[in-house]
Design a protein around this motif. Structure first.
Motif, PDB file in Angstrom:
ATOM      1  N   VAL A 181       0.864  -1.175   0.000  1.00  0.00           N
ATOM      2  CA  VAL A 181       0.000   0.000   0.000  1.00  0.00           C
ATOM      3  C   VAL A 181       0.902   1.227   0.000  1.00  0.00           C
ATOM      4  O   VAL A 181       1.874   1.273   0.752  1.00  0.00           O
ATOM      5  CB  VAL A 181      -0.909   0.013   1.249  1.00  0.00           C
ATOM      6  N   TRP A 182       0.593   2.195  -0.851  1.00  0.00           N
ATOM      7  CA  TRP A 182       1.339   3.449  -0.881  1.00  0.00           C
ATOM      8  C   TRP A 182       0.420   4.540  -0.365  1.00  0.00           C
ATOM      9  O   TRP A 182      -0.749   4.617  -0.774  1.00  0.00           O
ATOM     10  CB  TRP A 182       1.767   3.772  -2.309  1.00  0.00           C
ATOM     11  N   ILE A 183       0.944   5.400   0.521  1.00  0.00           N
ATOM     12  CA  ILE A 183       0.111   6.471   1.061  1.00  0.00           C
ATOM     13  C   ILE A 183       0.632   7.830   0.601  1.00  0.00           C
ATOM     14  O   ILE A 183       1.822   7.998   0.344  1.00  0.00           O
ATOM     15  CB  ILE A 183      -0.011   6.405   2.600  1.00  0.00           C
ATOM     16  N   VAL A 189      -6.605   0.850   5.906  1.00  0.00           N
ATOM     17  CA  VAL A 189      -5.488   0.053   6.445  1.00  0.00           C
ATOM     18  C   VAL A 189      -5.424   0.277   7.954  1.00  0.00           C
ATOM     19  O   VAL A 189      -5.345   1.415   8.411  1.00  0.00           O
ATOM     20  CB  VAL A 189      -4.130   0.448   5.811  1.00  0.00           C
ATOM     21  N   PHE A 190      -5.464  -0.823   8.703  1.00  0.00           N
ATOM     22  CA  PHE A 190      -5.291  -0.747  10.144  1.00  0.00           C
ATOM     23  C   PHE A 190      -3.800  -0.690  10.461  1.00  0.00           C
ATOM     24  O   PHE A 190      -3.022  -1.498   9.953  1.00  0.00           O
ATOM     25  CB  PHE A 190      -5.901  -1.969  10.841  1.00  0.00           C
ATOM     26  N   HIS A 191      -3.412   0.248  11.298  1.00  0.00           N
ATOM     27  CA  HIS A 191      -2.011   0.427  11.695  1.00  0.00           C
ATOM     28  C   HIS A 191      -1.576  -0.726  12.594  1.00  0.00           C
ATOM     29  O   HIS A 191      -2.296  -1.113  13.511  1.00  0.00           O
ATOM     30  CB  HIS A 191      -1.871   1.751  12.444  1.00  0.00           C
ATOM     31  N   GLN A 192      -0.389  -1.282  12.343  1.00  0.00           N
ATOM     32  CA  GLN A 192       0.184  -2.298  13.229  1.00  0.00           C
ATOM     33  C   GLN A 192       1.511  -1.827  13.805  1.00  0.00           C
ATOM     34  O   GLN A 192       1.712  -1.872  15.001  1.00  0.00           O
ATOM     35  CB  GLN A 192       0.393  -3.622  12.490  1.00  0.00           C
ATOM     36  N   LEU A 246       7.370   2.429   5.376  1.00  0.00           N
ATOM     37  CA  LEU A 246       7.017   3.174   6.585  1.00  0.00           C
ATOM     38  C   LEU A 246       6.545   2.279   7.718  1.00  0.00           C
ATOM     39  O   LEU A 246       6.609   2.663   8.878  1.00  0.00           O
ATOM     40  CB  LEU A 246       5.925   4.198   6.275  1.00  0.00           C
ATOM     41  N   GLY A 247       6.042   1.097   7.383  1.00  0.00           N
ATOM     42  CA  GLY A 247       5.563   0.207   8.433  1.00  0.00           C
ATOM     43  C   GLY A 247       4.691  -0.903   7.889  1.00  0.00           C
ATOM     44  O   GLY A 247       4.688  -1.198   6.700  1.00  0.00           O
ATOM     45  N   PHE A 248       3.948  -1.514   8.829  1.00  0.00           N
ATOM     46  CA  PHE A 248       3.091  -2.649   8.498  1.00  0.00           C
ATOM     47  C   PHE A 248       1.655  -2.344   8.894  1.00  0.00           C
ATOM     48  O   PHE A 248       1.411  -1.541   9.794  1.00  0.00           O
ATOM     49  CB  PHE A 248       3.539  -3.904   9.256  1.00  0.00           C
ATOM     50  N   GLY A 249       0.742  -3.027   8.245  1.00  0.00           N
ATOM     51  CA  GLY A 249      -0.662  -2.867   8.583  1.00  0.00           C
ATOM     52  C   GLY A 249      -1.469  -4.050   8.095  1.00  0.00           C
ATOM     53  O   GLY A 249      -0.929  -5.018   7.563  1.00  0.00           O
ATOM     54  N   VAL A 250      -2.769  -3.949   8.275  1.00  0.00           N
ATOM     55  CA  VAL A 250      -3.713  -4.962   7.807  1.00  0.00           C
ATOM     56  C   VAL A 250      -4.756  -4.252   6.960  1.00  0.00           C
ATOM     57  O   VAL A 250      -5.299  -3.219   7.380  1.00  0.00           O
ATOM     58  CB  VAL A 250      -4.396  -5.679   8.999  1.00  0.00           C
ATOM     59  N   ALA A 251      -5.018  -4.793   5.783  1.00  0.00           N
ATOM     60  CA  ALA A 251      -6.008  -4.176   4.892  1.00  0.00           C
ATOM     61  C   ALA A 251      -7.396  -4.283   5.510  1.00  0.00           C
ATOM     62  O   ALA A 251      -7.877  -5.377   5.778  1.00  0.00           O
ATOM     63  CB  ALA A 251      -5.980  -4.856   3.527  1.00  0.00           C
ATOM     64  N   GLN A 281      -5.757  -8.845   4.909  1.00  0.00           N
ATOM     65  CA  GLN A 281      -4.443  -9.327   4.495  1.00  0.00           C
ATOM     66  C   GLN A 281      -3.375  -8.381   5.029  1.00  0.00           C
ATOM     67  O   GLN A 281      -3.574  -7.174   5.067  1.00  0.00           O
ATOM     68  CB  GLN A 281      -4.383  -9.378   2.965  1.00  0.00           C
ATOM     69  N   GLY A 282      -2.259  -8.921   5.458  1.00  0.00           N
ATOM     70  CA  GLY A 282      -1.154  -8.089   5.916  1.00  0.00           C
ATOM     71  C   GLY A 282      -0.546  -7.321   4.758  1.00  0.00           C
ATOM     72  O   GLY A 282      -0.410  -7.865   3.656  1.00  0.00           O
ATOM     73  N   VAL A 283      -0.192  -6.057   4.996  1.00  0.00           N
ATOM     74  CA  VAL A 283       0.390  -5.222   3.943  1.00  0.00           C
ATOM     75  C   VAL A 283       1.585  -4.446   4.497  1.00  0.00           C
ATOM     76  O   VAL A 283       1.676  -4.192   5.686  1.00  0.00           O
ATOM     77  CB  VAL A 283      -0.634  -4.216   3.355  1.00  0.00           C
ATOM     78  N   VAL A 284       2.491  -4.124   3.604  1.00  0.00           N
ATOM     79  CA  VAL A 284       3.600  -3.228   3.936  1.00  0.00           C
ATOM     80  C   VAL A 284       3.194  -1.850   3.427  1.00  0.00           C
ATOM     81  O   VAL A 284       2.743  -1.701   2.294  1.00  0.00           O
ATOM     82  CB  VAL A 284       4.918  -3.679   3.269  1.00  0.00           C
ATOM     83  N   VAL A 285       3.341  -0.841   4.288  1.00  0.00           N
ATOM     84  CA  VAL A 285       2.940   0.519   3.938  1.00  0.00           C
ATOM     85  C   VAL A 285       4.162   1.298   3.470  1.00  0.00           C
ATOM     86  O   VAL A 285       5.183   1.336   4.158  1.00  0.00           O
ATOM     87  CB  VAL A 285       2.288   1.224   5.153  1.00  0.00           C
ATOM     88  N   TYR A 286       4.067   1.889   2.283  1.00  0.00           N
ATOM     89  CA  TYR A 286       5.141   2.662   1.667  1.00  0.00           C
ATOM     90  C   TYR A 286       4.701   4.101   1.462  1.00  0.00           C
ATOM     91  O   TYR A 286       3.516   4.376   1.304  1.00  0.00           O
ATOM     92  CB  TYR A 286       5.494   2.097   0.282  1.00  0.00           C
ATOM     93  N   SER A 287       5.690   5.006   1.405  1.00  0.00           N
ATOM     94  CA  SER A 287       5.399   6.365   0.949  1.00  0.00           C
ATOM     95  C   SER A 287       5.311   6.314  -0.571  1.00  0.00           C
ATOM     96  O   SER A 287       5.660   5.305  -1.186  1.00  0.00           O
ATOM     97  CB  SER A 287       6.518   7.317   1.378  1.00  0.00           C
TER      98      SER A 287
END
Length: 85
Positions: A2-4, A68-71, A46-51, A34-40
């Protein structure tokens, strides 16, 4: 993945969830929970989260809905620096 958007990066790094309004891109066929890696948008992890929503649901959801839920994020060590051993 996921890109924010740049405007949502600081909010995520302070431990908040990602809203649809802050979502830049999401990998096709991402399933809900599903688990996701969060990118700029510059591809900096930037971190991890859950869709919270699938890719299809993200397209038609309200801009203030959580996608995206913050983890965990790279700012946690700063926020919890005094308790780290």
């Amino acid at each position: 993945k996921v890109w924010i958007k740049p405007g949502a990066e600081q909010s995520f790094l302070y431990g908040n969830h990602v809203l649809k309004s802050g979502l830049g891109r999401i990998t096709e066929n991402t399933c809900q929970y599903q688990g996701v890696v969060v990118y700029s948008m510059a591809d900096v992890p930037l971190g991890f989260g859950v869709a919270a929503k699938s890719t299809q649901d993200c397209r038609k959801v309200d801009p203030m809905a959580i996608v995206v839920f913050h983890q965990a994020d790279i700012g946690e060590y700063v926020r919890h620096e005094e308790t780290l051993t």
